[in-house]
Write an enzyme that holds these catalytic residues in place. Structure first.
Site, PDB file in Angstrom:
ATOM      1  N   ASP A  64      23.915 -16.971  -4.827  1.00 40.65           N
ATOM      2  CA  ASP A  64      22.958 -16.330  -4.057  1.00 40.65           C
ATOM      3  C   ASP A  64      21.427 -16.919  -4.374  1.00 40.65           C
ATOM      4  OD1 ASP A  64      22.414 -15.133  -6.911  1.00 40.65           O
ATOM      5  OD2 ASP A  64      23.703 -13.729  -6.479  1.00 40.65           O
ATOM      6  N   ASP A  88      30.324  -8.351 -11.423  1.00 48.60           N
ATOM      7  CA  ASP A  88      29.753  -6.912 -12.212  1.00 48.60           C
ATOM      8  C   ASP A  88      28.793  -6.696 -11.495  1.00 48.60           C
ATOM      9  OD1 ASP A  88      27.969  -6.820 -15.190  1.00 48.60           O
ATOM     10  OD2 ASP A  88      29.004  -8.854 -13.560  1.00 48.60           O
TER      11      ASP A  88
END
Length: 176
Positions: free
Chosen positions: A104, A160
């Site tokens: 990202d 997560d």
């Protein structure tokens, strides 16, 4: 719908879609590295499931190692990458295939780029299961992209939210 800590997540990418993407990426990696003996490096913790699947599908000789870096707190990148567990293997003149769960911001990739260049690798390529082009502002190339996704927070398949959700076999996105 699932709830992890204080947030709700909805189904986003099925296990079947993930498997198809991994099959495609693995075919590309086999085509490009099948005649070499690469060192696969999984970026922990998120890439453990992805790394396992890619290495299982690799048809040549290979080695695998892991590095652990961290830059997330909750659902946001801190912007600072901390090396938590470094490489303990000599990579000089080796071919490295870096396995990322998601790219990202690219902060982790920049740090890994420096680490790999300092270790004298012959070449390295970046393989990422998921890629957020809207969030990526760095210049390190991502050579193999499984799936481009919007800049949404996702969990599952190794990813997560504060430790929870890594074991989910499909991917969920944060409910808006």
């Amino acid at each position: 719908m699932i709830k992890l800590h204080d947030l709700e997540f909805e189904p986003y990418i099925s296990e079947e879609e993930i498997t198809q993407v991994i099959d495609r990426i693995s075919d590309e990696v086999n085509r490009d590295f099948g005649d070499k003996t690469p060192v696969f490096i999984g970026v922990l913790n998120g890439s453990f499931m992805f790394a396992s699947e890619v290495v299982k599908r690799f048809q040549g000789d290979c080695e695998i190692s892991f590095v652990k870096l961290g830059s997330y707190k909750g659902t946001e990148s801190t912007g600072e990458v901390k090396t938590l567990l470094g490489l303990n293997q000599d990579l000089k003149d080796r071919t490295v295939v870096l396995l990322e769960d998601i790219v990202d911001t690219g902060n982790t990739l920049v740090e890994l780029d420096q680490i790999l260049k300092q270790s004298g690798v012959k070449e390295y390529k970046v393989v990422s299961l998921f890629f957020k082009p809207e969030a990526y502002k760095k210049s390190v190339p991502v050579d193999y992209i499984g799936m481009e996704i919007p800049n949404k927070f996702i969990v599952g398949y190794g990813l997560d939210y504060d430790g929870l959700g890594r074991n989910l076999t499909q991917v969920y996105k944060r409910k808006e």
